[in-house]
Design an enzyme around this catalytic site. Structure first.
Site, PDB file in Angstrom:
ATOM      1  CE1 TYR A  86      -8.972  20.554  -5.922  1.00 55.32           C
ATOM      2  CE2 TYR A  86      -8.382  20.826  -3.611  1.00 55.32           C
ATOM      3  CZ  TYR A  86      -9.148  20.223  -4.589  1.00 55.32           C
ATOM      4  OH  TYR A  86     -10.085  19.289  -4.239  1.00 55.32           O
ATOM      5  CD  GLU A 132     -12.315  21.737   2.764  1.00 56.24           C
ATOM      6  OE1 GLU A 132     -13.260  21.263   2.114  1.00 56.24           O
ATOM      7  OE2 GLU A 132     -11.173  21.246   2.749  1.00 56.24           O
ATOM      8  CG  ASN A 190     -12.840  18.989  -6.813  1.00 54.51           C
ATOM      9  OD1 ASN A 190     -12.315  17.883  -6.863  1.00 54.51           O
ATOM     10  ND2 ASN A 190     -13.116  19.588  -5.672  1.00 54.51           N
ATOM     11  CD  GLU A 191     -15.191  16.274  -3.877  1.00 53.89           C
ATOM     12  OE1 GLU A 191     -14.773  15.351  -3.179  1.00 53.89           O
ATOM     13  OE2 GLU A 191     -15.475  17.392  -3.430  1.00 53.89           O
ATOM     14  CD  GLU A 271     -10.609  15.378  -2.464  1.00 53.44           C
ATOM     15  OE1 GLU A 271     -11.400  15.283  -1.499  1.00 53.44           O
ATOM     16  OE2 GLU A 271     -10.655  16.330  -3.262  1.00 53.44           O
ATOM     17  CE1 TYR A 336      -9.168  18.783   5.407  1.00 56.21           C
ATOM     18  CE2 TYR A 336      -8.113  16.649   5.555  1.00 56.21           C
ATOM     19  CZ  TYR A 336      -9.156  17.434   5.122  1.00 56.21           C
ATOM     20  OH  TYR A 336     -10.180  16.873   4.405  1.00 56.21           O
TER      21      TYR A 336
END
Length: 668
Positions: A86, A132, A190-191, A271, A336
Site C-alpha cells: 500500500y 488498519e 480499495n474494497e 487478500e 498479524y
C-alpha cells in the site's frame, strides 16, 4: 575499380546496414516488457507468456528502511514472485502540499530493491487503503471541511486526491513493468463495495485519473469481498475486478463471485488472510497454519493468482495504528500472525507455506537469510521529570488558545498525539459531582486532573462519566489522547479531541484554554530532559491514578562487544499505559494493563554503541515509581499475546461463521 563493382559494394553495405538495423529493431521490440490480461486463456500474460503470481503483502511504512532488503529476500526465498504494498497518503503528505519521500518513506528505493531482488510489485496506491492504518491512509487535514464526504465525488475531496495523485502516479509510472520497473498491476481505491457511498462517478473519476498518468497499457484492478453484493459497488468497467477471502472459505464459491463481475480472465484472490488483526483488550488473533495451508493449496490447485495478506505485518510505530467501529484501536504491533513475525523472524507458517508453493513453482535454493539476532539489555532505571501540565512552556510551541467551547484536533491544526484542555470549576463541588461526556464526545481518551490531582479517565464508548470534587475556581486539566482514527466504514471521518462539550452536573463547561502539544518535537530536541530537573520519587504505596507525567532514563551499550547493537524488545513492568521514545524516535504505545501486547519491538538501528541511549516515557495513568521500583526492561523475547483485560463493546474475530465486511469478520 570498375563502376559496377563499386555499386555492388555500396549496395552490399546498404543491405547489411538495413538488415542489422531491422534485426535490432525486432530484438528491441521482442524484448519490450509487457504485462496484460488474456481473457481467452483466463490468465495474465507476462512478455506474451501465460503467468501466475504468488504474492505476499509487505507494507514499507511499517518496516524500517534498513530492513526492507532483509524482509524482501525472505519473501523471495519463500517462492514468491511478487509482493503487494500500500501507499499511505497521510504518510507522505502530512501537511497539504508538503510531500515526504525520504528515509523510511523512500518509495522509489523500496521499488528498486524489489526489482533488484527479482520480485514483481502489485501496487495499491489508494487513495484510501484501509490497512488498519490511521484513517485508512487518508490525511486528517481533509477534515478541515467538516461536512466533507470522503471517498466520493465531493469536489473538495476530489481536488485533494487529484493533487496528491499528481505527485504519486508519476512515481509509479516510472516503475511500471513496461517501463522497466517491477510494477505489474495497480489497484484503484480499495474494497469500495464495502463503503456506503457507492459513488460510481467517483470511481470513474479515479479510473480516468489513473489512466491519464499511467497510460492505457497498465492493468488496473479493484479488490472487494467475495460476494456479489460487494462487487456491485466496488467494480467498474475497464478495471479488472478481484476478490479477497481467507482460510476456511469456500474457494469455489468465492471465485464464482468474481466470475459474476469478470466472466473471463484470471482468478485472483488479492487478500488471502494468513492471520488477523488485533485490538487492545482482545486476545491476540491466531490462524492455524493447517487452515492456511489447506486453503492456499486449493487456490493454487485451481490455477488462481493469490496474494498472502500479510506475509509480514511489521509495526505501527508512533501513532500510525488505525481503529475499527464500534471504536476499538489496534495496538502498536501489526504482527498479524503472519509467516514472518513483526521482527522478520521465520515461523512454522513460513516453512509450511513454502512447501505448498514448491508444489506449483520453482522455489529458490540456497541458505535462507538468518533471523536478526535479539539482545536483552536488561533493566534501565527511570526518573520522573514533570507532569504534562507542568511542561506546557516546552510542549506547546504555538501557545494557548482561549475559546468558549473546546476545539477539535483538526481545528487546532494537530494531527496526532495529545492535546490539553484547561478550564476551572464554575461552582463548588464539595460532594462528588458528575463530569460527563453525554454525547460520547471524548475522542478517544481523556485524563482528568483537578488542581494537579488525578481525578479519573473518560473513554470513548466505555467511560462517559466520572465523579469529581473541588472548589470553585479549581483548575481542570483534560489531557485528550488520539488513539488512532477509524480506518474502515462510514465513520472514517473520525474527528479527535473533545468533539462535543463536557458537562458538570447539568451545566455545560465553557471558557477553555487549549494547548496543542508538540511532544514528539520536544522529545526529539531533548527539551524535556534539558529543562527539567529530576523529581525524586517517594517510597509510599503507588497511587491508583496519577496525572500524566514524563519519565527519563538512559543506558550504555559497550562498544567492545561484537555485533551490537541488536534488535530488542522493551517492556514496562507495573506501568499502565503510555507512549515511549528511544533516542527521540517514537516507538509506539504501550498498554500492558489491557493487553494483549506487552513488549514493543525496538529495531537495532535506533540504538547506539558510541553514545548513551535515551528513553523517554509518557505514562498516562500510574507508574510504579512511587513504590520504589522505577524501571523499564529490554528483553530478547516478544510478548504480543499476553493476558488481556477484555474491554470491547463488540468483539471482532476471525471465523467462517462471521459475516465478512472487507477486513473485518463481524461476529454478532
Amino acid at each position: 575499380m570498375p563502376l559496377k563493382f563499386t555499386l555492388f559494394i555500396y549496395i552490399y553495405i546498404y543491405i547489411y546496414i538495413y538488415i542489422y538495423i531491422m534485426q535490432n529493431i525486432f530484438v528491441c521490440y521482442a524484448k519490450t516488457p509487457s504485462f496484460s490480461i488474456d481473457y481467452h486463456q483466463n490468465c495474465f500474460l507476462k512478455d506474451g507468456e501465460p503467468f501466475r503470481y504468488i504474492s505476499g503483502s509487505i507494507h514499507y511504512s511499517r518496516i524500517p528502511r534498513v530492513y526492507w532488503k532483509d524482509r524482501l529476500l525472505k519473501m523471495y526465498m519463500a517462492g514468491l514472485n511478487a509482493i503487494q504494498t500500500y501507499v499511505p497518503w497521510n504518510f507522505h503528505e502530512p501537511v497539504p502540499g508538503q510531500y515526504d519521500f525520504s528515509g523510511d518513506r523512500d518509495l522509489e528505493h523500496f521499488l528498486q530493491l524489489c526489482r533488484d531482488i527479482g520480485l514483481l510489485v502489485i501496487m495499491r496506491p489508494g487513495p484510501y487503503i484501509c490497512a488498519e492504518w490511521d484513517m485508512g491512509g487518508l490525511p486528517s487535514w481533509l477534515l478541515k471541511k467538516k461536512d466533507i464526504v470522503l471517498r466520493s465525488s465531493d469536489p473538495d475531496y476530489l481536488a485533494a486526491v487529484d493533487k496528491w495523485m499528481g505527485q504519486l502516479l508519476p512515481i509509479i509510472s516510472r516503475h511500471l513493468y513496461q517501463n522497466g520497473g517491477p510494477i505489474i498491476t495497480v489497484q484503484v481505491e480499495n474494497e469500495y463495495g464495502s463503503y456506503f457511498a457507492c459513488d460510481f462517478n467517483y470511481m470513474r473519476h479515479l479510473r480516468q485519473l489513473f489512466r491519464s498518468h499511467l497510460g492505457e497499457e497498465v492493468v488496473l484492478f479493484t479488490t472487494d469481498g467475495a460476494g456479489v453484493g460487494y462487487l456491485k459497488c466496488g467494480s467498474l468497467q475497464g478495471i479488472y475486478a478481484t476478490v479477497d477471502f481467507g482460510p476456511g472459505s469456500n474457494v469455489t464459491a468465492a471465485f464464482k463471485a468474481q466470475r459474476h463481475a469478470e466472466p473471463r480472465g484470471p482468478l485472483v484472490n488479492s487478500e488471502f488472510y494468513t492471520g488477523w488483526l488485533d485490538h487492545w483488550g482482545e486476545k491476540h488473533a491466531v490462524i492455524p497454519t493447517a487452515a492456511v495451508v489447506k486453503s492456499l493449496n486449493e487456490i493454487l490447485e485451481m490455477g488462481a493468482n493469490v496474494n498472502l495478506y500479510m506475509f509480514i505485518g511489521g509495526t505501527n510505530f508512533g501513532y500510525w495504528n488505525g481503529a475499527n467501529s464500534p471504536y476499538g484501536p489496534q495496538p502498536t504491533s501489526y504482527d498479524y500472525d503472519a509467516p514472518l513475525t513483526e521482527a522478520g523472524d521465520f515461523t512454522e507458517k513460513y516453512f509450511a507455506i513454502r512447501e505448498v508453493i514448491k508444489m506449483y513453482k520453482y522455489v529458490p535454493e540456497g541458505l535462507l537469510p538468518p533471523s536478526t539476532p535479539k539482545f536483552a539489555y536488561g533493566q534501565v532505571k527511570m526518573k520522573k521529570l514533570k507532569t504534562v501540565s507542568e511542561s506546557l512552556d516546552i510542549l506547546s510551541f504555538s501557545g494557548p488558545v482561549k475559546t468558549l467551547y473546546p476545539p477539535t484536533f483538526t481545528e487546532m491544526n494537530q494531527a496526532f498525539g495529545f492535546m490539553l484542555y484547561q478550564t476551572v470549576l464554575p461552582v463548588n463541588c464539595l460532594k462528588p459531582t458528575p463530569l460527563s461526556s453525554p454525547l460520547n464526545g471524548v475522542h478517544d481518551r481523556a485524563y482528568i486532573s483537578i488542581d494537579g490531582i488525578a481525578a479519573g479517565i473518560l473513554e470513548r464508548n466505555k467511560a462517559l462519566t466520572i465523579n469529581i470534587t473541588g472548589k470553585a475556581g479549581s483548575r481542570v486539566d483534560v489531557l485528550v489522547e488520539n488513539m488512532g482514527r477509524i480506518n474502515y466504514g462510514r465513520e472514517i471521518n473520525d474527528f479527535k479531541g473533545l468533539v462535543f462539550n463536557l458537562t458538570l452536573g447539568a451545566d455545560v463547561l465553557g471558557n477553555w484554554t487549549v494547548y496543542s502539544l508538540s511532544i514528539d518535537e520536544a522529545v526529539h530536541k531533548g527539551l524535556l530532559s534539558a529543562s527539567s530537573g529530576f523529581i525524586s520519587t517517594s517510597t509510599s504505596s503507588p497511587p491508583a491514578l496519577s496525572p500524566p507525567a514524563f519519565y527519563a532514563g538512559s543506558f550504555i551499550i559497550p562498544n567492545g562487544i561484537p555485533d551490537l547493537p541488536q534488535d530488542t524488545y522493551i517492556q514496562f513492568p507495573n506501568w499502565r499505559k503510555g507512549q515511549v521514545w528511544i533516542n527521540g524516535f517514537n516507538v509506539g504505545r504501550y498498554w500492558p494493563s489491557r493487553g494483549p501486547q506487552v513488549t514493543l519491538f525496538v529495531p537495532a538501528h535506533l540504538l547506539s554503541t558510541s553514545v548513551q541511549n535515551n528513553i523517554t516515557v509518557l505514562e498516562l495513568e500510574a507508574s510504579p515509581c512511587s513504590s520504589g521500583s522505577c524501571t523499564v526492561e529490554f528483553t530478547d523475547t516478544p510478548v504480543i499475546n499476553g493476558t488481556v483485560k477484555i474491554s470491547s463493546l463488540l468483539h471482532f474475530t476471525y471465523g467462517v461463521k462471521c459475516q465478512k465486511h472487507a477486513h473485518l469478520f463481524l461476529c454478532i
